[in-house]
Design a protein around this motif. Sequence first.
Motif, PDB file in Angstrom:
ATOM      1  N   TRP A 237      38.595   2.396 -15.334  1.00  0.00           N
ATOM      2  CA  TRP A 237      38.847   2.851 -13.967  1.00  0.00           C
ATOM      3  C   TRP A 237      38.924   4.381 -13.908  1.00  0.00           C
ATOM      4  O   TRP A 237      38.295   5.013 -13.064  1.00  0.00           O
ATOM      5  CB  TRP A 237      40.149   2.229 -13.475  1.00  0.00           C
ATOM      6  N   LEU A 238      39.663   4.963 -14.841  1.00  0.00           N
ATOM      7  CA  LEU A 238      39.824   6.417 -14.842  1.00  0.00           C
ATOM      8  C   LEU A 238      38.510   7.125 -15.156  1.00  0.00           C
ATOM      9  O   LEU A 238      38.132   8.096 -14.482  1.00  0.00           O
ATOM     10  CB  LEU A 238      40.903   6.820 -15.847  1.00  0.00           C
ATOM     11  N   VAL A 239      37.814   6.648 -16.166  1.00  0.00           N
ATOM     12  CA  VAL A 239      36.547   7.292 -16.542  1.00  0.00           C
ATOM     13  C   VAL A 239      35.507   7.120 -15.436  1.00  0.00           C
ATOM     14  O   VAL A 239      34.669   8.007 -15.215  1.00  0.00           O
ATOM     15  CB  VAL A 239      36.028   6.724 -17.880  1.00  0.00           C
ATOM     16  N   SER A 240      35.555   6.000 -14.719  1.00  0.00           N
ATOM     17  CA  SER A 240      34.583   5.771 -13.652  1.00  0.00           C
ATOM     18  C   SER A 240      34.718   6.800 -12.531  1.00  0.00           C
ATOM     19  O   SER A 240      33.757   7.037 -11.773  1.00  0.00           O
ATOM     20  CB  SER A 240      34.749   4.365 -13.066  1.00  0.00           C
ATOM     21  N   LEU A 241      35.891   7.431 -12.402  1.00  0.00           N
ATOM     22  CA  LEU A 241      36.093   8.443 -11.366  1.00  0.00           C
ATOM     23  C   LEU A 241      35.657   9.842 -11.808  1.00  0.00           C
ATOM     24  O   LEU A 241      35.485  10.734 -10.971  1.00  0.00           O
ATOM     25  CB  LEU A 241      37.573   8.471 -10.953  1.00  0.00           C
ATOM     26  N   ALA A 242      35.471  10.019 -13.119  1.00  0.00           N
ATOM     27  CA  ALA A 242      35.141  11.347 -13.642  1.00  0.00           C
ATOM     28  C   ALA A 242      33.811  11.901 -13.147  1.00  0.00           C
ATOM     29  O   ALA A 242      33.693  13.114 -12.931  1.00  0.00           O
ATOM     30  CB  ALA A 242      35.159  11.319 -15.173  1.00  0.00           C
ATOM     31  N   PRO A 243      32.754  11.091 -12.939  1.00  0.00           N
ATOM     32  CA  PRO A 243      31.493  11.673 -12.438  1.00  0.00           C
ATOM     33  C   PRO A 243      31.629  12.422 -11.116  1.00  0.00           C
ATOM     34  O   PRO A 243      30.791  13.293 -10.815  1.00  0.00           O
ATOM     35  CB  PRO A 243      30.585  10.444 -12.283  1.00  0.00           C
ATOM     36  N   VAL A 244      32.664  12.120 -10.340  1.00  0.00           N
ATOM     37  CA  VAL A 244      32.848  12.812  -9.060  1.00  0.00           C
ATOM     38  C   VAL A 244      33.050  14.307  -9.274  1.00  0.00           C
ATOM     39  O   VAL A 244      32.721  15.122  -8.409  1.00  0.00           O
ATOM     40  CB  VAL A 244      34.046  12.199  -8.302  1.00  0.00           C
ATOM     41  N   LEU A 245      33.577  14.688 -10.438  1.00  0.00           N
ATOM     42  CA  LEU A 245      33.767  16.111 -10.732  1.00  0.00           C
ATOM     43  C   LEU A 245      32.445  16.869 -10.722  1.00  0.00           C
ATOM     44  O   LEU A 245      32.416  18.073 -10.441  1.00  0.00           O
ATOM     45  CB  LEU A 245      34.446  16.274 -12.097  1.00  0.00           C
ATOM     46  N   TYR A 246      31.332  16.159 -11.023  1.00  0.00           N
ATOM     47  CA  TYR A 246      30.021  16.804 -11.084  1.00  0.00           C
ATOM     48  C   TYR A 246      29.172  16.511  -9.847  1.00  0.00           C
ATOM     49  O   TYR A 246      28.367  17.341  -9.431  1.00  0.00           O
ATOM     50  CB  TYR A 246      29.275  16.357 -12.342  1.00  0.00           C
TER      51      TYR A 246
END
Length: 313
Positions: A237-246
């Motif tokens: 869940w947490l890693v799935s949100l990380a692409p939003v940073l880019y």
Amino acid sequence: MAKSFGTTPSDLFPGPVTFIQLLRDFLVLAKARVVILLVFTAVVGELLAPESLPHWPTALAGLAGIALAGGAGGVLNQLVEPELDQYMRRTQRRPLANGRISRNGAILYAICMLLLSVAVLWFWTNPLTLILTLLGTVGYGVVYTLYLKPSTPWNIVWGGLAGALPPLIGWVAITNSFAPLPILLVALIFVWTPAHFWPLAIYCRRDYANACIPMLPVTHGIDRTRREIVRYAISTWLVSLAPVLYTHDWLYASIAGISGAWFVGMALHLRKLPEGEEMDRYARKMFAFSISYLFVLFTALILGKVAMAYGIL
């Protein structure tokens, strides 16, 4: 000479099969369902790459190479363990396990797919794409199957890295370079894999025990496995949100947030269930949902990119 190598039709395909049955066996041997997921994540990696559409011939070649190499890896996996497959309800009807296709037939099939993959990737993509694809094939077909799966209950964690590479391979096929976004997608699949597979391992734990395969529910018990599923579901869940940073893609962020919360909720519910048939059914349900969950995440990435490109977001 062909006869001594065992390559007459009756040697390669000893079972009395029709063409349709043989085609089905080839698809099962290549683990076509797994390959579809690999290709889909590679497609997303290609579409997210900058200026991907003008390079569509390279993109198609990359997908073909990944599919062929993934199929070869699936054959290698089954070549190593046909006897073990006979102990598993979900694998005992595989063509190698019940003798419809011989080992020589499977080896020939794997070699043809692997050589064709190498040729396609070498001539129509770039050397880096070829190297990454071969690393994935060897990682799954050899390292995971021969060494990790029979020796450690954490096999699916480290072995999952091979299956996590396609988004990066797709990106590299277009750009011939690395970038943070596809690496994040590799990390996403890497942490998703244990939370995806261990529910199935719970459901099939008796079969794994009979086959002497040290899956986590067999070696550490169901409770420990369910705790690990929760940990990896939260990590996913947490890693799935990380692409939003880019990407700064809030459509994707919303979908990833909601679907990830649902996935974690399923993991928590699985942990609370008493051992028994209800838990087994729910574990299998979570395994099936996890596949849809990954499709949703990667589809959302493309929808978000299209929406941003047309100024919808």
